[in-house]
Write a protein that holds these residues in place. Structure first.
Motif, PDB file in Angstrom:
ATOM      1  N   THR A  74       2.373  10.133  -4.392  1.00 45.78           N
ATOM      2  CA  THR A  74       1.469  10.284  -5.535  1.00 45.78           C
ATOM      3  C   THR A  74       1.626  11.645  -6.193  1.00 45.78           C
ATOM      4  OG1 THR A  74      -0.307  11.075  -4.084  1.00 45.78           O
ATOM      5  CG2 THR A  74      -0.193   8.703  -4.517  1.00 45.78           C
TER       6      THR A  74
ATOM      7  N   ARG B 266       0.835  -1.208   0.000  1.00 45.76           N
ATOM      8  CA  ARG B 266       0.000   0.000   0.000  1.00 45.76           C
ATOM      9  C   ARG B 266       0.865   1.251   0.000  1.00 45.76           C
ATOM     10  NH1 ARG B 266      -2.970  -2.644   3.957  1.00 45.76           N
ATOM     11  NH2 ARG B 266      -2.259  -1.183   5.570  1.00 45.76           N
TER      12      ARG B 266
ATOM     13  N   THR C 282       2.001   2.490  -3.349  1.00 41.29           N
ATOM     14  CA  THR C 282       1.007   3.155  -4.200  1.00 41.29           C
ATOM     15  C   THR C 282       0.449   4.420  -3.564  1.00 41.29           C
ATOM     16  OG1 THR C 282      -0.771   1.775  -3.277  1.00 41.29           O
ATOM     17  CG2 THR C 282       0.338   0.973  -5.260  1.00 41.29           C
ATOM     18  N   ARG C 283       0.544   4.527  -2.231  1.00 35.86           N
ATOM     19  CA  ARG C 283      -0.087   5.667  -1.555  1.00 35.86           C
ATOM     20  C   ARG C 283       0.886   6.792  -1.257  1.00 35.86           C
ATOM     21  NH1 ARG C 283      -3.512   3.391   3.423  1.00 35.86           N
ATOM     22  NH2 ARG C 283      -3.701   5.633   3.753  1.00 35.86           N
TER      23      ARG C 283
ATOM     24  N   GLU D  81      -0.494   8.743   7.078  1.00 36.63           N
ATOM     25  CA  GLU D  81      -1.758   8.014   6.923  1.00 36.63           C
ATOM     26  C   GLU D  81      -1.525   6.538   6.629  1.00 36.63           C
ATOM     27  OE1 GLU D  81      -3.603  10.233   3.853  1.00 36.63           O
ATOM     28  OE2 GLU D  81      -4.176  11.907   5.162  1.00 36.63           O
ATOM     29  N   THR D  82      -0.385   6.194   6.052  1.00 38.81           N
ATOM     30  CA  THR D  82      -0.094   4.794   5.749  1.00 38.81           C
ATOM     31  C   THR D  82       0.254   4.005   7.001  1.00 38.81           C
ATOM     32  OG1 THR D  82       0.668   5.340   3.510  1.00 38.81           O
ATOM     33  CG2 THR D  82       1.438   3.264   4.451  1.00 38.81           C
TER      34      THR D  82
ATOM     35  N   GLU E 204       0.780  11.462   3.357  1.00 36.99           N
ATOM     36  CA  GLU E 204       0.568  10.097   2.867  1.00 36.99           C
ATOM     37  C   GLU E 204       1.355   9.089   3.702  1.00 36.99           C
ATOM     38  OE1 GLU E 204      -0.185  11.361  -1.822  1.00 36.99           O
ATOM     39  OE2 GLU E 204       1.771  10.703  -1.132  1.00 36.99           O
TER      40      GLU E 204
END
Length: 693
Positions: free
Chosen positions: A283, A276, A279-280, A296-297, A293
């Motif tokens: 960006t 994840r 990809t997160r 939040e990951t 990001e």
């Protein structure tokens, strides 16, 4: 003959429904016969129960196609051929595809048959593998095997008191068999969930329905300091006439499997988190967004509270050169919590710069480039974690008990730290958590480094762009001019769009608008070269088409550069303009009275595209009060609409009430560009004014 025997004799033989079920009935044995080609020629009713296919559906079909998944078809055909060729039987467990699409493990016995004519057939006898194993277990429950079984076995009376315990269960519970007798589970094993265990046994006693593989985790006197895992199954024991004798239970120690499953599940979770993250995180090339990001990951999978702080010095685009013994300045970029918590207030507010001394753990982390791990936070640790005494008190109330500070290192340079805290999650950070955090931090650090270098380049390109463009249009004889440059929004690009107003010695004025393809500092630098060349060429008194021709030659000399341009030469004495295009969108002429119109001029090839040289300039009349609108494609182009529609929208916007030049520019920029503004815009509006004396 006794009375009971006489009664039974008069009653006659028992009916079929009264006969006890045979072993084959218990197994649900199915029979299938195949011909030499592998087609089904006989299909028993039990086969339908086992596989789901009726005889009408199965007969005549190839067994391999009906019952075997494609990946196993080759093996099945090979086994079938071996049985048919050798006459030797084959036995084993094989996955079979049932009618409902499920795959069931089935135990087979396969053998070759021969009829009176010498034809060969294959007989397959099959039973559900789970049923076969269950019957085997039932048959093994003899007194001798109970004693030798590696599975813990026990019998409890209807009062749920032990009456039999085998040696395996002695070892599992750590209590001698004799000490079990006449005692209940809660009396002997209080550390287990005894309420759930006794409730399960009472249910089996009441219903007669067994409970299989009930998962239990707990501790026994055999190993009181370590959790173990067991699968326990409960069965009701019935005597003749249906009298309930008690409960039989089997206990299988699956501690190692449970630990392996947990480790595998944890490994899958960590891999999923890394996947994840790939990809997160990253960006965009926005520094703050990338930090958010990352935070939040990692929340809530890795931490309850996360903060991302970067060293303020790295934002100057200079190597940090940190002093391992001195203080450091941190800029907070992101804070994230898994749940509403006052601990968020203990973190530095986003955007704020804070100075921390060398005693702070985050300072040590960035100074050494190594993770700082406090598995169990003590009261004296809070002062080195929190920014001040008040924040330390907040963290203490929030229940902070484990802490990690992980350096953000990219290309050999420490950029900052990922700050992780656990409060509600009861587990301390362990070695696996550290590896995961360092992996995520390393990935994110590269993205953060890319973002900060991009922003540095963006700032440099922006400064260069604004430096190269005229700050205010010069006074031009017979013209009033308003110009605007609008960079792309959403932190994307500075481009190569430009405009210029060049008063000439003969009283004419050259007006140019151009667009260098590409973005960033290279496009801005190329724009500066073309603008400088255009000013020089215009001052030589060249015609617009000649100016574009020389710019085309110059652009060819610049590697892989393409640009569009519109060049207009306004002569106030003649009330005319000479205009030439090089791959550019057409200008708009808006007369003092009447609607605006697109000028139908030869477009020509873009500069540097290798096309034909621009043709002769077109002469148009420009009366006093008429406006000439020159612009780049960012003003009108949208991906979801044709360019003709967008040019019509430009004409419609100009056709409204007539405003001053500056407000007209601003209104066009506010209403026409696509949302998101992925391209920069140059806009020039010139209005013919009466010539001075």
């Amino acid at each position: 003959m006794g009375e009971d025997e006489t009664s039974r004799a008069r009653a006659g033989p028992p009916s079929t429904s009264e006969l006890p079920a045979g072993l084959l009935d218990l197994l649900g044995v199915a029979a299938v016969v195949l011909d030499e080609g592998g087609r089904i020629v006989l299909w028993s009713p039990q086969a339908r129960k086992l596989f789901g296919w009726s005889a009408e559906e199965a007969l005549g079909r190839y067994a391999a196609q009906l019952l075997v998944a494609e990946e196993h078809a080759g093996l099945v055909l090979e086994l079938f051929a071996a049985v048919m060729a050798s006459g030797e039987s084959w036995a084993g467990v094989f996955p079979v595809r049932c009618k409902d699409g499920q795959v069931r493990l089935v135990e087979f016995r396969n053998m070759r048959l021969r009829d009176k004519d010498g034809a060969h057939y294959a007989l397959g006898i099959a039973a559900d593998e789970a049923v076969v194993r269950g019957v085997e277990r039932d048959l093994a429950l003899s007194s001798r095997l109970v004693a030798q079984s590696p599975i813990g076995l026990a019998v409890l009376d209807p009062g749920l008191r032990y009456v039999l315990v085998n040696p395996a269960l002695e070892r599992i519970n750590g209590i001698p068999a004799l000490s079990h007798l006449s005692h209940t589970v809660p009396e002997l094993l209080p550390a287990l969930d005894t309420g759930a265990i006794e409730e399960a046994m009472r249910r089996v006693l009441a219903t007669g329905q067994p409970l299989l593989d009930q998962f239990t985790v707990g501790r026994t006197p055999a190993d009181p300091g370590v959790d173990h895992a067991w699968l326990t199954s409960y069965y009701r024991l019935d005597g003749p006439g249906g009298r309930v004798l008690g409960i039989a239970l089997s206990v299988v120690d699956v501690t190692e499997r449970h630990r392996a499953d947990r480790q595998a599940a944890e490994a899958r979770r960590r891999l999923a988190l890394v996947a994840r993250a790939s990809t997160r995180i990253g960006t965009t090339l926005d520094l703050e967004q990338t930090a958010r990001e990352l935070a939040e990951t990692v929340v809530p999978d890795l931490a309850d509270i996360a903060a991302v702080d970067v060293l303020d010095v790295i934002l100057t685009a200079r190597p940090a050169g940190l002093d391992a013994t001195g203080p450091a300045h941190f800029r907070a970029l992101a804070v994230k919590a898994a749940y509403p918590s006052e601990a968020v207030g203990a973190a530095d507010p986003v955007g704020q710069v804070a100075r921390y001394g060398e005693e702070r753990l985050v300072t040590r982390c960035t100074a050494t480039g190594r993770t700082v791990h406090v598995p169990r936070v003590r009261a004296d640790d809070l002062a080195r974690i929190a920014r001040d005494e008040s924040a330390a008190e907040i963290l203490a109330r929030a229940g902070l008990h484990s802490y990690l500070a992980v350096p953000l290192v990219a290309r050999g340079e420490v950029l900052g730290a990922l700050d992780l805290k656990r409060a509600r999650n009861p587990l301390p950070f362990d070695a696996d958590d550290i590896l995961l955090a360092e992996e995520l931090a390393a990935r994110a650090a590269v993205c953060i480094d890319n973002a900060r270098w991009y922003q540095t380049q963006l700032q440099a390109a922006t400064v260069l762009q604004h430096h190269l463009l005229p700050r205010t249009p010069p006074r031009a004889p017979g013209l009033s001019v308003a110009c605007r440059y609008q960079p792309a929004t959403a932190h994307t690009h500075v481009g190569g769009d430009w405009y210029d107003v060049i008063p000439l010695e003969d009283g004419t004025t050259a007006l140019l608008v151009g667009d260098v393809m590409g973005h960033g500092i290279n496009a801005a630098a190329t724009m500066g070269q073309l603008r400088t060349a255009a000013r020089t060429l215009a001052r030589l008194g060249l015609d617009p088409s000649e100016i574009l021709h020389h710019l085309d030659v110059l652009t060819d000399d610049l590697d892989e550069t393409i640009a569009t341009c519109v060049c207009a030469l306004h002569d106030p004495a003649a009330g005319q303009c000479r205009i030439a295009l090089a791959g550019h969108l057409p200008p708009v002429l808006h007369p003092m009275t009447g609607p605006p119109i697109l000028l139908g001029l030869p477009t020509g090839a873009p500069l540097g595209a290798g096309g034909p040289a621009p043709g002769a300039a077109t002469r148009i009349d420009v009366e006093v009060g008429a406006r000439l609108v020159l612009y780049t494609d960012g003003l009108v182009e949208r991906r979801d609409q044709a360019i003709d529609q967008r040019l019509d929208a430009l004409l419609a916007a100009l056709a409204g009430p007539r405003h001053a030049l500056g407000p007209t520019c601003d209104r066009l920029l506010a209403t026409l560009p696509a949302p998101g503004g992925h391209d920069d815009i140059a806009l020039l509006i010139a209005e013919a004014a009466p010539s001075g004396p």
